[in-house]
Design a protein around this motif. Structure first.
Motif, PDB file in Angstrom:
ATOM      1  N   UNK A  12       5.405  -5.682 -12.646  1.00  0.00           N
ATOM      2  CA  UNK A  12       4.177  -4.963 -12.996  1.00  0.00           C
ATOM      3  C   UNK A  12       3.299  -4.750 -11.754  1.00  0.00           C
ATOM      4  N   UNK A  13       3.149  -5.798 -10.950  1.00  0.00           N
ATOM      5  CA  UNK A  13       2.349  -5.682  -9.730  1.00  0.00           C
ATOM      6  C   UNK A  13       2.964  -4.680  -8.762  1.00  0.00           C
ATOM      7  N   UNK A  14       4.276  -4.719  -8.656  1.00  0.00           N
ATOM      8  CA  UNK A  14       4.961  -3.790  -7.766  1.00  0.00           C
ATOM      9  C   UNK A  14       4.766  -2.351  -8.227  1.00  0.00           C
ATOM     10  N   UNK A  15       4.879  -2.119  -9.516  1.00  0.00           N
ATOM     11  CA  UNK A  15       4.688  -0.776 -10.072  1.00  0.00           C
ATOM     12  C   UNK A  15       3.257  -0.296  -9.820  1.00  0.00           C
ATOM     13  N   UNK A  20      -0.623   3.056  -6.794  1.00  0.00           N
ATOM     14  CA  UNK A  20      -1.809   3.123  -5.940  1.00  0.00           C
ATOM     15  C   UNK A  20      -1.462   3.723  -4.586  1.00  0.00           C
ATOM     16  N   UNK A  21      -0.327   3.340  -4.048  1.00  0.00           N
ATOM     17  CA  UNK A  21       0.105   3.866  -2.759  1.00  0.00           C
ATOM     18  C   UNK A  21       0.350   5.369  -2.832  1.00  0.00           C
ATOM     19  N   UNK A  22       0.984   5.817  -3.900  1.00  0.00           N
ATOM     20  CA  UNK A  22       1.249   7.257  -4.068  1.00  0.00           C
ATOM     21  C   UNK A  22      -0.045   8.034  -4.199  1.00  0.00           C
ATOM     22  N   UNK A  23      -0.992   7.478  -4.910  1.00  0.00           N
ATOM     23  CA  UNK A  23      -2.291   8.132  -5.058  1.00  0.00           C
ATOM     24  C   UNK A  23      -3.007   8.230  -3.719  1.00  0.00           C
ATOM     25  N   UNK A  24      -2.982   7.135  -2.961  1.00  0.00           N
ATOM     26  CA  UNK A  24      -3.602   7.143  -1.625  1.00  0.00           C
ATOM     27  C   UNK A  24      -2.900   8.131  -0.704  1.00  0.00           C
ATOM     28  N   UNK A  25      -1.591   8.187  -0.792  1.00  0.00           N
ATOM     29  CA  UNK A  25      -0.827   9.109   0.039  1.00  0.00           C
ATOM     30  C   UNK A  25      -1.193  10.553  -0.285  1.00  0.00           C
ATOM     31  N   UNK A  26      -1.279  10.863  -1.560  1.00  0.00           N
ATOM     32  CA  UNK A  26      -1.606  12.227  -1.972  1.00  0.00           C
ATOM     33  C   UNK A  26      -2.986  12.641  -1.464  1.00  0.00           C
ATOM     34  N   UNK A  27      -3.983  11.795  -1.669  1.00  0.00           N
ATOM     35  CA  UNK A  27      -5.334  12.167  -1.231  1.00  0.00           C
ATOM     36  C   UNK A  27      -5.425  12.226   0.284  1.00  0.00           C
ATOM     37  N   UNK A  28      -4.697  11.351   0.982  1.00  0.00           N
ATOM     38  CA  UNK A  28      -4.703  11.380   2.445  1.00  0.00           C
ATOM     39  C   UNK A  28      -4.062  12.634   3.007  1.00  0.00           C
TER      40      UNK A  28
END
Length: 112
Positions: A12-15, A20-28
């Motif tokens: 669950x934590x990994x997912x 969160x990483x994908x969201x940060x990547x997209x906005x960046x």
């Protein structure tokens, strides 16, 4: 002994970290693309202005002066925008990998 709940919590934590990483990547990436677009637009406008100014000069001295001013201005803009975009790339890397810090800390042995 490893418990099933521990494995489920890790999954669950990994997912959540991946999301969160994908969201940060997209906005960046979007911020970087916007910065490149803004720089291209600014550069085009400055070049257009230079060509208009150059077409109106009546002496070689004024043409050289206009060209020198344009070169200086273009260089300063390039350096400033490059630094801004480099900062966005740095922020992107930090924000993209930040969600994984907690997972890595769990599995990294503490320094003695």
């Amino acid at each position: 002994m490893v418990k099933v709940e521990d494995i489920q919590n890790y999954g669950k934590e990994h997912l959540e970290s991946v999301a969160a990483s994908a969201s940060n990547l997209q906005s960046g990436v979007q911020a970087i693309a916007t910065a490149y677009g803004d720089y291209a637009k600014k550069s085009f406008e400055e070049t257009k202005s230079f060509v208009e100014k150059l077409s109106g000069v009546k002496s070689v001295d004024k043409a050289i002066e206009a060209q020198t001013e344009f070169a200086r201005s273009s260089y300063e803009t390039f350096v400033a925008e490059s630094q801004k975009i480099a900062g966005l790339y740095t922020d992107l890397a930090k924000q993209t990998f930040k969600p994984y810090e907690g997972l890595v800390a769990k599995f990294t042995p503490a320094a003695h």
